[in-house]
Scaffold this motif. Structure first.
Motif, PDB file in Angstrom:
ATOM      1  N   LEU A   3      26.886 -14.789  11.516  1.00 48.56           N
ATOM      2  CA  LEU A   3      26.259 -14.883  12.838  1.00 48.56           C
ATOM      3  C   LEU A   3      25.400 -16.125  13.065  1.00 48.56           C
ATOM      4  O   LEU A   3      25.205 -16.524  14.219  1.00 48.56           O
ATOM      5  N   ALA A   4      24.868 -16.731  12.016  1.00 47.45           N
ATOM      6  CA  ALA A   4      23.908 -17.828  12.229  1.00 47.45           C
ATOM      7  C   ALA A   4      24.545 -19.013  12.943  1.00 47.45           C
ATOM      8  O   ALA A   4      23.992 -19.535  13.925  1.00 47.45           O
ATOM      9  N   ALA A   5      25.689 -19.473  12.465  1.00 45.54           N
ATOM     10  CA  ALA A   5      26.316 -20.653  13.077  1.00 45.54           C
ATOM     11  C   ALA A   5      26.685 -20.414  14.545  1.00 45.54           C
ATOM     12  O   ALA A   5      26.367 -21.251  15.404  1.00 45.54           O
ATOM     13  N   PRO A   6      27.355 -19.299  14.894  1.00 45.38           N
ATOM     14  CA  PRO A   6      27.672 -19.109  16.315  1.00 45.38           C
ATOM     15  C   PRO A   6      26.436 -18.955  17.193  1.00 45.38           C
ATOM     16  O   PRO A   6      26.443 -19.394  18.340  1.00 45.38           O
ATOM     17  N   VAL A   7      25.376 -18.337  16.677  1.00 47.02           N
ATOM     18  CA  VAL A   7      24.151 -18.199  17.475  1.00 47.02           C
ATOM     19  C   VAL A   7      23.565 -19.574  17.783  1.00 47.02           C
ATOM     20  O   VAL A   7      23.198 -19.881  18.923  1.00 47.02           O
ATOM     21  N   VAL A   8      23.468 -20.429  16.767  1.00 47.71           N
ATOM     22  CA  VAL A   8      22.893 -21.764  16.965  1.00 47.71           C
ATOM     23  C   VAL A   8      23.791 -22.605  17.873  1.00 47.71           C
ATOM     24  O   VAL A   8      23.304 -23.287  18.788  1.00 47.71           O
ATOM     25  N   LEU A   9      25.088 -22.579  17.651  1.00 42.99           N
ATOM     26  CA  LEU A   9      26.003 -23.366  18.486  1.00 42.99           C
ATOM     27  C   LEU A   9      26.009 -22.859  19.928  1.00 42.99           C
ATOM     28  O   LEU A   9      26.088 -23.649  20.876  1.00 42.99           O
ATOM     29  N   PHE A  10      25.912 -21.546  20.094  1.00 44.42           N
ATOM     30  CA  PHE A  10      25.886 -20.990  21.448  1.00 44.42           C
ATOM     31  C   PHE A  10      24.604 -21.382  22.170  1.00 44.42           C
ATOM     32  O   PHE A  10      24.625 -21.747  23.353  1.00 44.42           O
ATOM     33  N   ALA A  11      23.485 -21.334  21.452  1.00 45.37           N
ATOM     34  CA  ALA A  11      22.219 -21.749  22.057  1.00 45.37           C
ATOM     35  C   ALA A  11      22.270 -23.211  22.477  1.00 45.37           C
ATOM     36  O   ALA A  11      21.764 -23.589  23.544  1.00 45.37           O
ATOM     37  N   ALA A  12      22.896 -24.049  21.660  1.00 41.94           N
ATOM     38  CA  ALA A  12      23.036 -25.465  22.009  1.00 41.94           C
ATOM     39  C   ALA A  12      23.947 -25.634  23.214  1.00 41.94           C
ATOM     40  O   ALA A  12      23.681 -26.458  24.107  1.00 41.94           O
ATOM     41  N   ALA A  13      25.040 -24.858  23.277  1.00 42.12           N
ATOM     42  CA  ALA A  13      25.978 -24.973  24.401  1.00 42.12           C
ATOM     43  C   ALA A  13      25.315 -24.565  25.714  1.00 42.12           C
ATOM     44  O   ALA A  13      25.645 -25.112  26.779  1.00 42.12           O
ATOM     45  N   LEU A  14      24.383 -23.615  25.669  1.00 46.67           N
ATOM     46  CA  LEU A  14      23.700 -23.184  26.886  1.00 46.67           C
ATOM     47  C   LEU A  14      22.864 -24.303  27.500  1.00 46.67           C
ATOM     48  O   LEU A  14      22.559 -24.274  28.697  1.00 46.67           O
ATOM     49  N   GLN A  15      22.512 -25.301  26.689  1.00 51.14           N
ATOM     50  CA  GLN A  15      21.704 -26.409  27.188  1.00 51.14           C
ATOM     51  C   GLN A  15      22.561 -27.499  27.829  1.00 51.14           C
ATOM     52  O   GLN A  15      22.020 -28.449  28.397  1.00 51.14           O
TER      53      GLN A  15
END
Length: 549
Positions: free
Chosen positions: A370-382
């Motif tokens: 879960l860590a990688a998709p959470v971080v990448l998703f948070a970045a994509a939201l920006q």
């Protein structure tokens, strides 16, 4: 180095289900089912790729790929690193195209020149260019299966692989000569190898770095995953409370391997690393420029980062649930995923996340899943570009693994529920064939209504120009055609003779008005007036509407 990476803790025991999966008995049925699922996915991707004309981004990548493999120079498309395009270039070589080495246009014109103006067959060239991405997408399916199998057993691995192979977004973008699925798959592979490194630091810590480097050398949007994978490699050592040097060494090996892969990708293109950008590179200030200067990559990579930051500063328009807006919306990607993800898959994703976090047996795997998709998703939201769920196509990969882990709960009703939901996903995916790009789930009306909610690569990316040519030839021979096409294909090559209705007085527009749905979604002025005064008579591939005026 071997001493530093030696296990700091005892080998982590596998869950009972995963231990059972390693026993000799019963392997052949599992292998057969894995092969059957991947064969189904391959059939869906190849038959989809054969019929689709170039999407908006593909000619740029194919043109740059040809430049890399035939001319060995770094000039076009620096905003994306070269590895993914080198893979596409392997398919371009199979097509043996004629390459105009003296062409001096920009990257958009370069691709169109190669496909349509150099004596090449664009159908044949595009299919060959897509084949390496299709093959890589299938290989990532094996990563999904083995990752889940090691966490929760064979049945869980098969369930995860089924979700992956049936994902309309993965099929759609895995069958194109683009970079989204390759980059996402490499990140998943790095997380899986970091998980394996818990038991055997050598060779899996360096291999995790290699996979991470492959992601970085494919798309710069994967940069936020770097600290995540480094931390995952160091996590088992740090948790054991042993020498800090070992944890630092593990993270350092990942970083060094990743940096080496990025440099190698550029050196393969041009061993002399000559860098002459075709386009203007914007000046970046503040923390972004500091990041660009500190990152230990070739100058071409750093200029590519500057170009990406420049794109983020441009004015973009979005379209969501029938409304056009300026700029971006933080909730765009969650809303788009709600539309574009099969309902059964959404339920299993949610259940998988809960299972991985709550289950005592799976909790140790939660950071790896879960860590990688959470971080990448948070970045994509920006991000400033609300152009499609392809920017988060890593979610169907990681969350398929999480969803399969639901079966580790070992409840009969859980097994039955997963089976029903996977079957629901299968029906929804098969019904969309071969129109995976404009897919939306049943709650939003299916592919035929996606254009009402979303636009661009979610529904209409220029992929149906060939189908439009066939439709006009079969049903409307000899009729006057007015065309507003949003894409990179050349209509005239396919026999479509259509003038732009926006360039003449409205009163002169009579006959068929053919409009790409992405253009219709944001129509204003004369185009909006023309559509409003016409009646729709036909649809082509759920991405182009034919009106009669």
């Amino acid at each position: 180095m071997r001493d530093l990476l030696a296990p700091a803790v005892r080998p982590v025991p596998l869950p009972p289900a995963a231990q059972a999966a390693r026993r000799p008995g019963g392997r052949w049925p599992v292998r057969f089912l894995v092969a059957a699922l991947l064969a189904q996915m391959a059939c869906a991707m190849v038959t989809t790729a054969v019929r689709q004309t170039p999407t908006i981004d593909e000619p740029v990548y194919v043109g740059a790929a040809a430049e890399y493999v035939y001319e060995h120079r770094l000039r076009h498309n620096p905003e994306h690193p070269p590895l993914g395009k080198l893979l596409i270039g392997a398919g371009v070589i199979l097509a043996d195209p004629h390459v105009d080495r003296d062409f001096a246009g920009d990257q958009g014109r370069l691709g169109r020149h190669l496909l349509y103006e150099s004596g090449n067959d664009p159908w044949r060239l595009m299919l060959r260019a897509r084949l390496p991405v299709i093959a890589l997408t299938l290989l990532f399916g094996l990563v999904v299966f083995h990752f889940t199998r090691e966490l929760a057993g064979d049945i869980a691995g098969l369930a995860a692989l089924a979700l992956y192979c049936l994902s309309p977004d993965v099929i759609a973008h895995g069958s194109l000569a683009t970079l989204d699925v390759p980059a996402a798959g490499f990140v998943l592979t790095s997380a899986w190898l970091a998980w394996r490194a818990r038991r055997r630091p050598l060779p899996y810590v360096p291999l995790a770095g290699v996979a991470l480097g492959a992601a970085l050398a494919t798309r710069m949007s994967t940069l936020p995953a770097v600290p995540v994978v480094m931390a995952l490699a160091a996590l088992p050592v740090a948790a054991a409370g042993r020498r800090a040097a070992r944890a630092v060494a593990a993270a350092g090996v990942v970083a060094l391997a990743a940096v080496a892969v990025v440099w190698a990708a550029y050196l393969v293109v041009d061993p002399r690393l000559r860098w002459a950008p075709e386009q203007h590179v914007p000046v970046v200030h503040g923390p972004r420029e500091l990041l660009v200067r500190l990152i230990p990559f070739p100058e071409a990579y750093r200029d590519g980062m500057r170009l990406q930051f420049g794109l983020e500063n441009r004015h973009w328009q979005g379209f969501l649930f029938g409304r056009v807006y300026d700029g971006s919306r933080w909730y765009y990607l969650p809303a788009a995923l709600l539309v574009k993800t099969p309902l059964g898959m959404t339920a299993l994703w949610a259940g998988g996340v809960v299972a991985v976090v709550v289950s005592r047996r799976l909790r140790s795997a939660a950071p790896y899943v879960l860590a990688a998709p959470v971080v990448l998703f948070a970045a994509a939201l920006q991000g400033a570009r609300d152009l499609g769920v392809r920017y988060v196509v890593f979610l169907p990969l990681f969350l398929a693994v999480a969803a399969g882990c639901v079966l580790a709960l070992r409840r009969r009703w859980v097994t039955a529920g997963v089976a029903v939901l996977v079957a629901f996903v299968a029906v929804s995916s098969v019904r969309a064939y071969p129109f995976y790009l404009p897919y939306s789930n049943e709650a939003f009306g299916g592919p035929g209504r996606t254009r009402e909610w979303l636009h661009d690569s979610n529904v209409d990316w220029g992929q149906d120009l060939g189908r439009l040519a066939d439709r006009l030839r079969e049903r409307y021979p000899g009729e006057r055609v007015w065309l507003v096409y949003k894409g990179s294909g050349v209509p005239g090559f396919y026999g479509i003779k259509g003038a732009d209705p926006r360039r003449v007085p409205v009163a002169r527009v009579r006959g068929l008005v053919v409009v790409s749905d992405s253009a219709a979604a944001k129509a204003t002025g004369r185009l909006a007036e023309l559509i409003g005064a016409s009646r729709p008579v036909d649809r082509v591939g759920y991405s182009i509407t034919i009106y009669r005026r």
